[in-house]
Design a protein around this motif. Structure first.
Motif, mmCIF file in Angstrom:
data_model
loop_
_atom_site.group_PDB
_atom_site.id
_atom_site.type_symbol
_atom_site.label_atom_id
_atom_site.label_comp_id
_atom_site.label_asym_id
_atom_site.label_seq_id
_atom_site.Cartn_x
_atom_site.Cartn_y
_atom_site.Cartn_z
ATOM 1 N N THR A 1 12.172 -0.564 -6.406
ATOM 2 C CA THR A 1 11.423 -0.321 -5.110
ATOM 3 C C THR A 1 10.118 -0.914 -5.252
ATOM 4 N N ASN A 2 9.730 -1.145 -3.724
ATOM 5 C CA ASN A 2 8.427 -1.380 -3.658
ATOM 6 C C ASN A 2 7.322 -0.358 -3.290
ATOM 7 N N HIS A 3 7.962 1.058 -3.652
ATOM 8 C CA HIS A 3 7.207 2.256 -3.213
ATOM 9 C C HIS A 3 7.205 3.450 -4.289
ATOM 10 N N PRO B 1 7.567 5.993 5.937
ATOM 11 C CA PRO B 1 6.257 5.602 5.448
ATOM 12 C C PRO B 1 5.323 6.834 5.229
ATOM 13 N N SER C 1 5.960 7.920 1.430
ATOM 14 C CA SER C 1 6.090 6.689 0.343
ATOM 15 C C SER C 1 5.020 5.908 0.820
ATOM 16 N N ALA C 2 4.380 5.375 -0.485
ATOM 17 C CA ALA C 2 3.434 4.675 -0.498
ATOM 18 C C ALA C 2 3.765 3.358 -1.226
ATOM 19 N N PRO C 3 3.272 1.958 -0.663
ATOM 20 C CA PRO C 3 3.674 0.845 -1.422
ATOM 21 C C PRO C 3 2.835 0.781 -2.765
ATOM 22 N N ARG D 1 1.886 -1.608 -4.626
ATOM 23 C CA ARG D 1 0.884 -2.527 -4.816
ATOM 24 C C ARG D 1 -0.533 -1.928 -4.260
ATOM 25 N N HIS D 2 -0.331 -1.325 -3.050
ATOM 26 C CA HIS D 2 -1.492 -0.750 -2.230
ATOM 27 C C HIS D 2 -1.999 0.233 -2.917
ATOM 28 N N ARG E 1 -3.999 -0.942 -6.219
ATOM 29 C CA ARG E 1 -4.528 -2.438 -6.009
ATOM 30 C C ARG E 1 -5.957 -2.529 -6.584
#
Lengths: 447, 447
Positions: free
Chosen positions: A37-39, A57, A60-62, A64-65, A68
């Motif tokens: 997943t992305n998160h 949201p 859950s936290a992206p 990549r963010h 980063r």
């Protein structure tokens, strides 16, 4: 020129994987984090998404963010991909639809999934709660059940729509049952014309003889009292033998007599069994790993797979032990355990790279807490020197609340969750009671 | 005993249907509101859900919660159901999976859906934006494209993942294109190792010769300048002739010469055509209604279907005219139009019940506004006596922002949206960048 950086691959960005990546943030290695997943998901609050208290949201936290800064620093690549196999001999991962990914060191933090104890056909009727998609599906089922009840013409037709069964009285089952009662008793009354939502029946079925089996018996008893007060029908000593679209069959024992009971219900939620990710089987097949009954990988004291010091397994997928004073003790499947394993696995990789020998994992237990519902929770803290501090009720609930907000990833999420909870506390509203159209509805309409 | 209350059924809880129900809140009738979802959707902000700026619950309100006071007062029932047909002769609606629903008066506010101009096979590759499910699907597509780009080994493979095409430069297309540029330029840089997200290409294709065709030409020109400044590649006079999973083919005309061009892209979004709900066809078949080219029902001045004074059609499904001074003018497909029609249809039902004759619909035009992206918008206000006030740029954007927050349903949503926007403004973060697992991923993993 110096030798190329060693490649460390981490599978899974749950509590364990994320912590391992962070523990390597300044290391001179080349990390690749792979997640399907992305998160990153804050699983302890996922039941709030399923019961429409929080939006996706908010819990859950992206990835990549979140990571980063480490990416900018230059030792981390994040890939959203599904790992389909682990080729331990070639030291590479097989990914869906792209080149294999090589590693020098691998941390497998792929987590767990539901286990239906060999009855996979139950999955269709009794969804479990592990991913955001699961939470949306349970939200749609619960909210949709009241909608269907409102459309029924007779009480006989209506009853199974107004009966909710939660199977398994661990933390998730207890939270789900408590919250569904709250919705029925406080959120929905006045919003229907034909049904009285306060007559909803929420049944919590548990195989053992008490709820929250990971806690000491007196806190289990407290939790049971709090559940009953909220209106949950708690039934322990119940072994589920069949689930279909119409209801649940379970057995109870009275001495030598076994009695089968049938509970008609259209909404059954599975919070009973957990099994290690299928990647455990890949390690068994390709790296000679041993799996325990729950499909978890049995690891060495330093969390690596026997015979494969380059592969560590952490978190819910690991059958790990804590090596402190006295006998080694099994590590419970909770987020602090996963995080601590992540730090140990990362540190051991660095030790090996420096030519030092790895250290055994030691779990530091700070205690355990679980919420039951509005103003109800149980807390069992392990405080150094002082020993155990146990309490339940309103203050336990406040403690639970602030602990969870504190650990939520991301400053913004914490604020939003606090506003949502303050609002929900005063109004009993659950703002996320929104269900996207299903493809089925769309197809009826478009046809 | 008095005669039983007349049954008023409203199909659809968009802006028009909701307003009609509210306008009847104190009327001595028995209202049933039928919607296929459980929420009222604030469609003007749906593009923010699709572009990960807002969560779904922030732009949608549970219908039962919104109308709970009216339900308590006792003249309203809400049913979540799909209307599959309208039996005008028997005065009843056919619902999916339950008894037919009888009416004395019917208000059809079923809205519109995408139209691919006879190319329904494009839908698979170029999703449109009408429902929450659409928004989630576009969010997954956009966020997933960057993830796929990061996994590509070559530039040739990567380019179509980093090219986004929006077809149709109405308000939704302009908002989508502007926001996607913002994401690529400001949100994502630093979060990838292999790709440079600022090199993303966002192309806005429009068939006519200007963007935002509903506005006066000078505001279209301003919007185009603002889009270009944000980095959007605006191409007008482009007629799309083919869409598949690899890209878009379109034609441009230069005098008598037609040139076909091909744009490789994995992410195509459809914001071009709109068609009335399939219930329009049901009215054509069973109530003799006439449909216009866009599948909308041609209505009488009082918004009823010719020959069926008991059936009103409002909102995007109605081809309605405004009867003010001068010639009757078509009503634009905007939310104030739908709301005003809802009030008129409700008032006309009450007039008929009192034996009075209905009134013709008159649309009061307050103007039009559209946002282009961060700090960019166009506003065209119609102010009595003063006339038109037109402006664009930062102040237009602020005006747009407060107008949208003001009209958002529900006190809580407004606060949350304001916090989200303030946060996003300073940080460029988009907090809802979270994509639930697709069933496909789940099946790869479980297999």
């Amino acid at each position: 020129m110096s030798s190329p950086r060693k490649k460390v691959v981490v599978i899974g960005c749950g509590f364990g994987g994320l912590e391992a990546v962070r523990a390597l943030s300044t290391a001179d290695v080349e990390i690749t984090l792979v997640d399907r997943t992305n998160h990153h998901l804050f699983q302890p609050l996922l039941y709030q998404v399923a019961t429409a208290g929080l939006s996706a949201p908010a819990v859950s936290a992206p990835i990549r963010h979140t990571l980063r800064r480490q990416m900018k620093r230059g030792n981390l690549t994040v890939l959203q991909a599904v790992v389909t196999d682990i080729d331990a001999a070639a030291r590479q991962l097989v990914l869906d639809g792209s080149e294999p990914l090589e590693y020098d060191h691998l941390i497998v933090a792929a987590g767990a999934t539901h286990s239906y104890f060999g009855h996979d056909e139950w999955a269709e009727h009794a969804p479990g709660l592990k991913t955001l998609a699961d939470a949306f599906s349970i939200r749609a089922k619960v909210i949709g059940a009241f909608e269907r009840a409102e459309r029924c013409q007779t009480d006989v037709e209506r009853a199974p729509w107004m009966t909710f069964v939660v199977i398994g009285a661990g933390p998730t089952g207890v939270e789900m049952a408590g919250t569904m009662t709250e919705i029925a008793q406080h959120t929905l009354p006045m919003e229907f014309r034909r049904i009285d939502s306060t007559k909803t029946q929420v049944v919590l079925l548990e195989g053992s003889d008490r709820v929250l089996g990971a806690f000491v018996p007196q806190l289990s008893q407290k939790a049971r009292e709090q559940l009953t007060k909220l209106g949950v029908d708690v039934r322990t000593g119940c072994k589920v033998t069949a689930i279909d679209g119409d209801g649940v069959t379970y057995e109870t024992r009275d001495g030598d007599t076994t009695r089968a009971q049938y509970l008609p219900s259209r909404t059954v939620i599975w919070a009973a069994g957990v099994a290690g990710s299928p990647l455990g089987r890949a390690l068994a097949a390709n790296a000679g790993a041993t799996l325990d009954r729950a499909g978890r990988v049995v690891v060495e004291p330093d969390l690596t797979v026997p015979g494969h010091p380059e592969i560590s397994v952490i978190g819910d997928l690991a059958a790990a032990k804590s090596y402190g004073r006295g006998e080694p003790k099994p590590v419970p499947g909770v987020s602090p355990g996963a995080k601590q394993m992540g730090r140990t696995a990362a540190a051991n990789i660095l030790r090996r790279l420096r030519g030092e020998s790895p250290r055994a994992f030691r779990y530091i237990d700070y205690g355990n807490l679980a919420t039951v519902g509005r103003k109800a929770a149980v807390v069992d803290l392990t405080v150094p020197v002082v020993g155990a501090i146990r309490f339940s009720g309103f203050f336990a609930w406040l403690f639970w609340l602030f602990a969870h907000i504190y650990f939520l990833i991301g400053f913004r999420n914490r604020i939003i969750v606090m506003i949502d909870w303050a609002w929900a506390y005063w109004t009993y509203e659950r703002h996320a009671r929104v269900v996207a159209e299903t493809p089925q509805v769309a197809s009826i309409v478009k046809s």
